[in-house]
Design a protein around this motif. Structure first.
Motif, PDB file in Angstrom:
ATOM      1  N   PHE A  27       0.840  -1.245  -0.109  1.00 37.29           N
ATOM      2  CA  PHE A  27       0.044   0.106  -0.045  1.00 37.29           C
ATOM      3  C   PHE A  27       0.716   1.364   0.005  1.00 37.29           C
ATOM      4  CE2 PHE A  27      -3.730  -2.291   2.294  1.00 37.29           C
ATOM      5  CZ  PHE A  27      -4.034  -2.784   1.197  1.00 37.29           C
ATOM      6  N   PHE A  28       2.059   1.197   0.045  1.00 40.26           N
ATOM      7  CA  PHE A  28       3.020   2.327   0.168  1.00 40.26           C
ATOM      8  C   PHE A  28       2.545   3.396  -0.733  1.00 40.26           C
ATOM      9  CE2 PHE A  28       6.960   4.367  -1.111  1.00 40.26           C
ATOM     10  CZ  PHE A  28       7.407   4.707  -0.046  1.00 40.26           C
ATOM     11  N   LEU A 182      11.453   0.176  -1.908  1.00 44.07           N
ATOM     12  CA  LEU A 182      12.773  -0.124  -1.812  1.00 44.07           C
ATOM     13  C   LEU A 182      13.522   1.366  -2.196  1.00 44.07           C
ATOM     14  CD1 LEU A 182      15.124  -1.909  -1.121  1.00 44.07           C
ATOM     15  CD2 LEU A 182      15.145  -2.360  -3.605  1.00 44.07           C
ATOM     16  N   LEU A 183      12.971   2.141  -3.132  1.00 42.94           N
ATOM     17  CA  LEU A 183      13.840   3.259  -3.750  1.00 42.94           C
ATOM     18  C   LEU A 183      13.037   4.688  -3.489  1.00 42.94           C
ATOM     19  CD1 LEU A 183      14.773   1.461  -6.983  1.00 42.94           C
ATOM     20  CD2 LEU A 183      16.188   1.871  -5.136  1.00 42.94           C
ATOM     21  N   THR A 254      15.739  -5.718  -8.050  1.00 49.31           N
ATOM     22  CA  THR A 254      14.913  -4.953  -7.969  1.00 49.31           C
ATOM     23  C   THR A 254      15.624  -3.310  -8.569  1.00 49.31           C
ATOM     24  OG1 THR A 254      13.722  -5.629  -6.150  1.00 49.31           O
ATOM     25  CG2 THR A 254      13.225  -3.528  -6.722  1.00 49.31           C
ATOM     26  N   LYS A 255      16.585  -3.202  -8.043  1.00 48.76           N
ATOM     27  CA  LYS A 255      17.448  -1.805  -8.475  1.00 48.76           C
ATOM     28  C   LYS A 255      17.851  -2.037  -9.853  1.00 48.76           C
ATOM     29  CE  LYS A 255      19.075  -0.825  -3.845  1.00 48.76           C
ATOM     30  NZ  LYS A 255      20.179  -0.786  -3.083  1.00 48.76           N
ATOM     31  N   THR A 256      18.260  -3.150 -10.440  1.00 49.58           N
ATOM     32  CA  THR A 256      18.692  -3.362 -11.761  1.00 49.58           C
ATOM     33  C   THR A 256      17.544  -2.989 -12.520  1.00 49.58           C
ATOM     34  OG1 THR A 256      20.481  -4.888 -11.091  1.00 49.58           O
ATOM     35  CG2 THR A 256      20.008  -4.610 -13.377  1.00 49.58           C
ATOM     36  N   TYR A 257      16.129  -3.881 -12.355  1.00 42.90           N
ATOM     37  CA  TYR A 257      15.178  -3.306 -13.086  1.00 42.90           C
ATOM     38  C   TYR A 257      14.726  -1.949 -13.129  1.00 42.90           C
ATOM     39  CZ  TYR A 257      10.581  -4.167 -14.558  1.00 42.90           C
ATOM     40  OH  TYR A 257       9.228  -4.240 -15.376  1.00 42.90           O
TER      41      TYR A 257
END
Length: 322
Positions: A27-28, A182-183, A254-257
Motif C-alpha cells: 500500500f506504500f 525500496l527506492l 529490483t534496483k537493476t530493473y
C-alpha cells in the motif's frame, strides 16, 4: 487451535487497528501519492486537506480492500485496453454509453472500466464540493486518488497484468510495490509544483490510459530479458514482515530493473501525484470554488471509524494470509 500462519495473521490484524501500526504490504505507493498531492493544492483547499492529511493518506487504500467484499469493485481498477484495440487505442469509444453499445456492459466489466469510472468519480467529487459535504469530499478525494494512481500503472492497462501469460508471475508487485518501497523515499524526486486545472477531463484521463497501455510492453519485455540474466537464487530473497518470512524480489534485482526502466516508476509516481492534485483542484473549481474554511476542523470524518474499516481490513487479511 490456531496454526502458526493464522496466529501471525491475527497479530497483523491487531496491528492494523491500534495506534502506531504498520499498513499492509503493497500500500506504500498509494498512500504516498495521496499524501504528497495535498501539498500541491492552493491555500484555500489546503485548509481542509492538510487538516485531514492522515485521513486522505490512510483511506487511499480503501478501494483495494473493498475488492474482496464488493464484486463490482474489481473492474474499476483496470482496463485491458489491448483486448479492445491496438496502440494508440483511438477506436475505443470515450463515452460510456457508446462503449456499452459497442462492447456491452458485461464485456466492459470483464475488460475493466477504469477510465469511465474516473469520470464518474470526478463528477461525484464536484457534487460533494458544491454541497460542502465534508464526509464525501474526503472519502471521494482519497478514493479518486487511488484510481488515478492505478491509471498510471502500465500493467493496469494490459491484459497480461501480472505476467500470467508470459511466465512472469509477480511482476505487478515488483513494479508497483517493490520498487517504490525500496527506492522511493531515498531516491525519487517527488516535486510536482502547483495543482493545475484540467480543461478536458475525459481527454486527460485517456491520455494517461493510452500512455500506460503503450508502456506495458516495455515493462514486461525488460523484466523478461533481465530474468534470463539472473538465476532464481539471485532474483529472490526472504524478508521478515509482520513476523512472517516472505519471499520477495532481491534488492539487486529490483534496483537493476528500475534502472533498466529508465526510472519509469519514479516518473509515473510523480505524474500520479500531479494528476491527483489537479483532479481535486479541478473538481473544486468546477463546483464554484466554495470556501472550505468552515469544514477545516480536526474532527474525523464520520466514515473514519473502526466500524467502517474493520470488515475491509479483516477480509484483506483473510485473502492474503492463507
Amino acid at each position: 487451535m490456531l496454526t502458526v500462519n493464522q496466529l501471525r495473521c491475527t497479530i497483523s490484524v491487531l496491528f492494523l487497528f491500534f495506534p502506531f501500526s504498520a499498513y499492509p504490504w503493497g500500500f506504500f505507493a498509494h498512500e504516498r501519492i495521496n499524501r504528497l498531492a495535498v501539498f500541491g493544492l492552493p491555500p484555500e483547499m489546503m485548509l481542509l486537506y492538510k487538516a485531514n492529511l492522515d485521513y486522505i493518506t490512510k483511506h487511499a487504500t480503501d478501494p483495494d480492500k473493498r475488492r474482496y467484499m464488493v464484486p463490482a469493485e474489481g473492474p474499476r481498477h483496470f482496463i485491458d485496453i489491448d483486448l479492445l484495440d491496438s496502440p494508440p487505442y483511438r477506436q475505443v469509444p470515450r463515452s460510456w454509453n457508446e462503449a456499452v453499445t459497442r462492447y456491452s456492459a458485461d464485456s466492459l466489466n470483464r475488460y475493466g472500466i477504469l477510465p469511465w469510472h474516473l469520470e464518474k468519480m470526478l463528477a461525484l467529487l464536484t457534487k460533494a464540493f458544491r454541497e460542502k459535504d465534508k464526509q464525501h469530499i474526503l472519502r471521494l478525494s482519497a478514493e479518486l486518488g487511488h484510481y488515478l494512481a492505478d491509471a498510471h500503472v502500465p500493467l493496469h492497462a494490459c491484459s497480461n497484468h501480472n505476467g500470467q501469460f508470459s511466465n512472469q508471475h509477480g511482476i505487478h508487485g515488483l513494479w508497483e510495490s517493490r520498487i517504490p518501497e525500496l527506492l522511493a523515499d531515498e531516491t525519487f524526486d517527488y516535486w510536482t509544483g502547483k495543482a493545475y486545472y484540467i480543461a478536458s477531463p475525459r481527454e486527460y484521463i485517456w491520455q494517461i490510459i493510452t500512455l500506460s497501455g503503450k508502456e506495458a510492453d516495455s515493462v514486461l519485455r525488460i523484466e523478461k530479458e533481465l530474468s534470463n540474466k539472473f538465476p532464481a537464487g539471485r532474483r529472490f530473497a526472504y524478508e521478515s514482515r509482520n513476523g512472517a518470512l516472505v519471499r520477495t524480489y532481491a534488492d539487486d534485482y529490483t534496483k537493476t530493473y528500475a534502472k533498466l526502466l529508465n526510472n519509469m516508476v519514479e516518473r509515473k509516481m510523480r505524474s500520479a501525484i500531479s494528476a491527483v492534485a489537479a483532479a481535486w483542484y479541478t473538481c473544486w473549481v468546477n463546483a464554484g470554488q466554495p470556501p472550505l474554511s468552515d469544514l477545516a476542523d480536526n474532527s474525523p470524518a464520520p466514515a473514519d471509524s473502526l466500524d467502517h474499516l474493520a470488515p475491509l481490513q479483516l477480509r484483506w487479511m483473510e485473502e492474503h494470509c492463507k
